[in-house]
Scaffold this motif. Structure first.
Motif, PDB file in Angstrom:
ATOM      1  N   LEU A 125       0.865  -1.223  -0.026  1.00 39.31           N
ATOM      2  CA  LEU A 125       0.004  -0.124   0.038  1.00 39.31           C
ATOM      3  C   LEU A 125       0.702   1.242  -0.044  1.00 39.31           C
ATOM      4  O   LEU A 125       0.508   2.110  -0.803  1.00 39.31           O
ATOM      5  CB  LEU A 125      -0.929   0.124   1.312  1.00 39.31           C
ATOM      6  N   GLU A 126       1.964   1.124   0.824  1.00 34.00           N
ATOM      7  CA  GLU A 126       2.726   2.290   0.905  1.00 34.00           C
ATOM      8  C   GLU A 126       3.454   2.906  -0.506  1.00 34.00           C
ATOM      9  O   GLU A 126       3.790   3.916  -0.864  1.00 34.00           O
ATOM     10  CB  GLU A 126       3.845   1.987   1.944  1.00 34.00           C
ATOM     11  N   SER A 127       3.710   1.700  -1.277  1.00 31.67           N
ATOM     12  CA  SER A 127       4.518   1.965  -2.291  1.00 31.67           C
ATOM     13  C   SER A 127       3.770   2.387  -3.578  1.00 31.67           C
ATOM     14  O   SER A 127       4.118   2.840  -4.527  1.00 31.67           O
ATOM     15  CB  SER A 127       5.106   0.496  -2.793  1.00 31.67           C
ATOM     16  N   LEU A 128       2.326   2.690  -3.372  1.00 33.59           N
ATOM     17  CA  LEU A 128       1.493   3.043  -4.314  1.00 33.59           C
ATOM     18  C   LEU A 128       1.730   4.579  -4.455  1.00 33.59           C
ATOM     19  O   LEU A 128       1.827   5.308  -3.404  1.00 33.59           O
ATOM     20  CB  LEU A 128       0.086   2.728  -4.134  1.00 33.59           C
ATOM     21  N   ASN A 129       1.705   5.020  -5.726  1.00 30.36           N
ATOM     22  CA  ASN A 129       1.570   6.665  -5.679  1.00 30.36           C
ATOM     23  C   ASN A 129      -0.108   6.998  -5.607  1.00 30.36           C
ATOM     24  O   ASN A 129      -0.667   6.231  -5.619  1.00 30.36           O
ATOM     25  CB  ASN A 129       2.088   7.115  -7.049  1.00 30.36           C
ATOM     26  N   TRP A 130      -0.394   8.352  -5.432  1.00 32.92           N
ATOM     27  CA  TRP A 130      -1.916   8.682  -5.113  1.00 32.92           C
ATOM     28  C   TRP A 130      -2.635   8.137  -6.160  1.00 32.92           C
ATOM     29  O   TRP A 130      -3.863   8.217  -5.783  1.00 32.92           O
ATOM     30  CB  TRP A 130      -1.820  10.294  -4.966  1.00 32.92           C
ATOM     31  N   ARG A 131      -2.327   8.212  -7.534  1.00 37.63           N
ATOM     32  CA  ARG A 131      -3.344   7.870  -8.370  1.00 37.63           C
ATOM     33  C   ARG A 131      -3.528   6.279  -8.610  1.00 37.63           C
ATOM     34  O   ARG A 131      -4.675   6.017  -8.697  1.00 37.63           O
ATOM     35  CB  ARG A 131      -2.588   8.350  -9.916  1.00 37.63           C
ATOM     36  N   GLN A 132      -2.475   5.593  -8.306  1.00 42.96           N
ATOM     37  CA  GLN A 132      -2.686   4.181  -7.901  1.00 42.96           C
ATOM     38  C   GLN A 132      -3.608   3.676  -6.661  1.00 42.96           C
ATOM     39  O   GLN A 132      -4.428   2.840  -6.739  1.00 42.96           O
ATOM     40  CB  GLN A 132      -1.327   3.359  -7.876  1.00 42.96           C
ATOM     41  N   PHE A 133      -3.393   4.593  -5.626  1.00 38.13           N
ATOM     42  CA  PHE A 133      -4.065   4.397  -4.718  1.00 38.13           C
ATOM     43  C   PHE A 133      -5.630   4.713  -4.832  1.00 38.13           C
ATOM     44  O   PHE A 133      -6.444   3.948  -4.223  1.00 38.13           O
ATOM     45  CB  PHE A 133      -3.578   5.423  -3.607  1.00 38.13           C
ATOM     46  N   GLU A 134      -6.182   5.849  -5.674  1.00 36.72           N
ATOM     47  CA  GLU A 134      -7.351   5.949  -5.905  1.00 36.72           C
ATOM     48  C   GLU A 134      -7.902   4.797  -6.666  1.00 36.72           C
ATOM     49  O   GLU A 134      -8.959   4.351  -6.498  1.00 36.72           O
ATOM     50  CB  GLU A 134      -7.488   7.359  -6.787  1.00 36.72           C
ATOM     51  N   GLU A 135      -7.125   4.403  -7.585  1.00 34.39           N
ATOM     52  CA  GLU A 135      -7.606   3.222  -8.749  1.00 34.39           C
ATOM     53  C   GLU A 135      -7.614   2.097  -7.941  1.00 34.39           C
ATOM     54  O   GLU A 135      -8.513   1.180  -8.312  1.00 34.39           O
ATOM     55  CB  GLU A 135      -6.718   3.298  -9.984  1.00 34.39           C
ATOM     56  N   ILE A 136      -6.906   1.528  -7.077  1.00 35.91           N
ATOM     57  CA  ILE A 136      -7.059   0.469  -6.213  1.00 35.91           C
ATOM     58  C   ILE A 136      -8.259   0.436  -5.436  1.00 35.91           C
ATOM     59  O   ILE A 136      -9.091  -0.431  -5.293  1.00 35.91           O
ATOM     60  CB  ILE A 136      -5.854   0.102  -5.306  1.00 35.91           C
ATOM     61  N   LEU A 137      -8.867   1.654  -4.891  1.00 36.71           N
ATOM     62  CA  LEU A 137      -9.980   1.760  -4.181  1.00 36.71           C
ATOM     63  C   LEU A 137     -11.206   1.716  -5.358  1.00 36.71           C
ATOM     64  O   LEU A 137     -12.152   0.956  -4.712  1.00 36.71           O
ATOM     65  CB  LEU A 137     -10.172   3.335  -3.613  1.00 36.71           C
ATOM     66  N   ALA A 138     -10.995   2.268  -6.406  1.00 31.61           N
ATOM     67  CA  ALA A 138     -12.087   1.985  -7.455  1.00 31.61           C
ATOM     68  C   ALA A 138     -12.222   0.385  -7.766  1.00 31.61           C
ATOM     69  O   ALA A 138     -13.395   0.149  -7.999  1.00 31.61           O
ATOM     70  CB  ALA A 138     -11.589   2.878  -8.733  1.00 31.61           C
ATOM     71  N   ASP A 139     -11.269  -0.197  -7.924  1.00 29.89           N
ATOM     72  CA  ASP A 139     -11.193  -1.607  -7.937  1.00 29.89           C
ATOM     73  C   ASP A 139     -12.109  -2.287  -6.977  1.00 29.89           C
ATOM     74  O   ASP A 139     -12.912  -3.005  -7.297  1.00 29.89           O
ATOM     75  CB  ASP A 139      -9.885  -2.258  -8.097  1.00 29.89           C
ATOM     76  N   TYR A 140     -11.691  -1.821  -5.568  1.00 28.38           N
ATOM     77  CA  TYR A 140     -12.372  -2.745  -4.535  1.00 28.38           C
ATOM     78  C   TYR A 140     -14.037  -2.333  -4.706  1.00 28.38           C
ATOM     79  O   TYR A 140     -14.713  -3.332  -4.393  1.00 28.38           O
ATOM     80  CB  TYR A 140     -11.786  -2.069  -3.282  1.00 28.38           C
ATOM     81  N   TYR A 141     -14.488  -1.129  -4.725  1.00 31.73           N
ATOM     82  CA  TYR A 141     -15.751  -0.814  -5.097  1.00 31.73           C
ATOM     83  C   TYR A 141     -16.460  -1.176  -6.219  1.00 31.73           C
ATOM     84  O   TYR A 141     -17.642  -1.728  -5.897  1.00 31.73           O
ATOM     85  CB  TYR A 141     -15.883   0.731  -4.938  1.00 31.73           C
ATOM     86  N   LEU A 142     -15.799  -1.599  -7.092  1.00 31.04           N
ATOM     87  CA  LEU A 142     -16.399  -2.205  -8.317  1.00 31.04           C
ATOM     88  C   LEU A 142     -16.605  -3.678  -7.997  1.00 31.04           C
ATOM     89  O   LEU A 142     -17.612  -4.111  -8.234  1.00 31.04           O
ATOM     90  CB  LEU A 142     -15.411  -2.091  -9.664  1.00 31.04           C
ATOM     91  N   LEU A 143     -15.760  -4.123  -7.357  1.00 31.58           N
ATOM     92  CA  LEU A 143     -15.846  -5.662  -6.885  1.00 31.58           C
ATOM     93  C   LEU A 143     -17.045  -5.692  -5.829  1.00 31.58           C
ATOM     94  O   LEU A 143     -17.524  -6.880  -5.791  1.00 31.58           O
ATOM     95  CB  LEU A 143     -14.496  -6.427  -6.373  1.00 31.58           C
ATOM     96  N   ARG A 144     -17.237  -4.748  -5.104  1.00 27.67           N
ATOM     97  CA  ARG A 144     -18.426  -4.837  -4.189  1.00 27.67           C
ATOM     98  C   ARG A 144     -19.805  -4.390  -4.812  1.00 27.67           C
ATOM     99  O   ARG A 144     -20.779  -4.496  -4.047  1.00 27.67           O
ATOM    100  CB  ARG A 144     -17.990  -3.690  -3.103  1.00 27.67           C
ATOM    101  N   GLY A 145     -19.738  -4.228  -6.218  1.00 26.34           N
ATOM    102  CA  GLY A 145     -20.944  -4.145  -6.651  1.00 26.34           C
ATOM    103  C   GLY A 145     -21.354  -2.798  -7.070  1.00 26.34           C
ATOM    104  O   GLY A 145     -22.856  -2.479  -7.283  1.00 26.34           O
ATOM    105  N   TYR A 146     -20.584  -1.805  -6.682  1.00 19.95           N
ATOM    106  CA  TYR A 146     -20.730  -0.325  -6.855  1.00 19.95           C
ATOM    107  C   TYR A 146     -20.469   0.177  -8.412  1.00 19.95           C
ATOM    108  O   TYR A 146     -19.560  -0.657  -9.017  1.00 19.95           O
ATOM    109  CB  TYR A 146     -19.882   0.587  -6.072  1.00 19.95           C
ATOM    110  N   ARG A 147     -21.125   0.991  -8.962  1.00 20.95           N
ATOM    111  CA  ARG A 147     -20.873   1.688 -10.144  1.00 20.95           C
ATOM    112  C   ARG A 147     -19.859   2.996  -9.800  1.00 20.95           C
ATOM    113  O   ARG A 147     -20.162   3.661  -8.745  1.00 20.95           O
ATOM    114  CB  ARG A 147     -22.205   2.298 -10.906  1.00 20.95           C
ATOM    115  N   VAL A 148     -18.731   2.920 -10.179  1.00 20.96           N
ATOM    116  CA  VAL A 148     -17.670   3.606  -9.959  1.00 20.96           C
ATOM    117  C   VAL A 148     -17.214   4.747 -11.049  1.00 20.96           C
ATOM    118  O   VAL A 148     -17.209   4.374 -12.121  1.00 20.96           O
ATOM    119  CB  VAL A 148     -16.311   2.876  -9.464  1.00 20.96           C
TER     120      VAL A 148
END
Length: 231
Positions: free
Chosen positions: A116-139
């Motif tokens: 997690l620490e090694s991600l840049n800010w943009r990657q951090f946003e996108e990994i969150l987007a991935d998580y909520y996509l997998l939880r069934g949200y429209r992102v």
């Protein structure tokens, strides 16, 4: 670490591509369903809706026979249209499946706090987007951390009639109450149902006190890692 392959800088074009892909999938589904419905119920539409309207008109029998002849003559075309509708829906499903599989692969690459620490800010946003996509949200990616979003919003996630705004902070220090107050105001401005604020490090005691009895959810790095591991 280069486990996650993403764009290294925010781009309005990224968001336009994402929105375009979502609209394209929605168009495929809508068009496919419409083709199937029209094909299956073509006879019912003629018999139950069109026939009663024309029954008292001059030459109604001739008009009705003409419609039936059209339906019979285009029988092969009807089946072709039905197949096209099924294929469109199937193709749309495959696009969604491919998107979710890629998201799951990126989520699985996060195995520790150092990942997690090694991600840049943009990657951090996108990994969150991935998580909520997998939880069934429209992102929707808004890109607020890079200064291009609306009021500091990084993601907008929707499920049903609920809309939640998300801010991603990849800070090594705690987020203070000022940021939380600001996002609470943004939540009301955009008429969202809640706000989620994620930070790699954590939140100040004052920030934690402020969110009590409010639809504000604070997620720090260790909890976030647990969410990724559990999905």
């Amino acid at each position: 670490m280069n486990k996650i392959i993403t764009h290294n800088s925010p781009s309005t074009n990224d968001n336009n591509i994402e929105l375009g892909r979502r609209r394209y999938k929605l168009m495929l589904k809508t068009f496919g369903i419409a083709l199937i419905v029209l094909t299956i119920f073509s006879s019912k539409i003629i018999n139950d809706f069109i026939a009663p309207l024309i029954i008292n008109l001059p030459f109604s029998e001739s008009i009705f026979k003409f419609l039936i002849n059209i339906e019979l003559s285009v029988g092969p075309l009807v089946w072709f249209v039905l197949l096209a509708g099924i294929l469109l829906i199937g193709f749309s499903w495959m696009l969604g499946f491919s998107e979710r599989r890629s998201a799951q692969r990126r989520i699985n690459s996060i195995e520790s706090m150092s990942d997690l620490e090694s991600l840049n800010w943009r990657q951090f946003e996108e990994i969150l987007a991935d998580y909520y996509l997998l939880r069934g949200y429209r992102v929707t990616l808004a890109g607020g951390s890079g200064g291009g979003g609306d009021g500091g919003i990084d993601l907008i996630i929707r499920k049903g009639f609920k809309k939640i705004i998300v801010q991603a902070k990849h800070y090594q220090s705690n987020v203070g109450v000022g940021t939380i107050r600001e996002m609470y105001g943004v939540m009301h401005h955009f008429k969202a149902n809640g706000v989620i604020i994620c930070n790699y490090s954590g939140f100040s005691a004052e920030a934690k006190e402020f969110v009590k009895k409010k639809p504000i959810y604070l997620i720090q790095g260790t909890k976030l890692l647990g969410m990724f591991v559990s999905i």
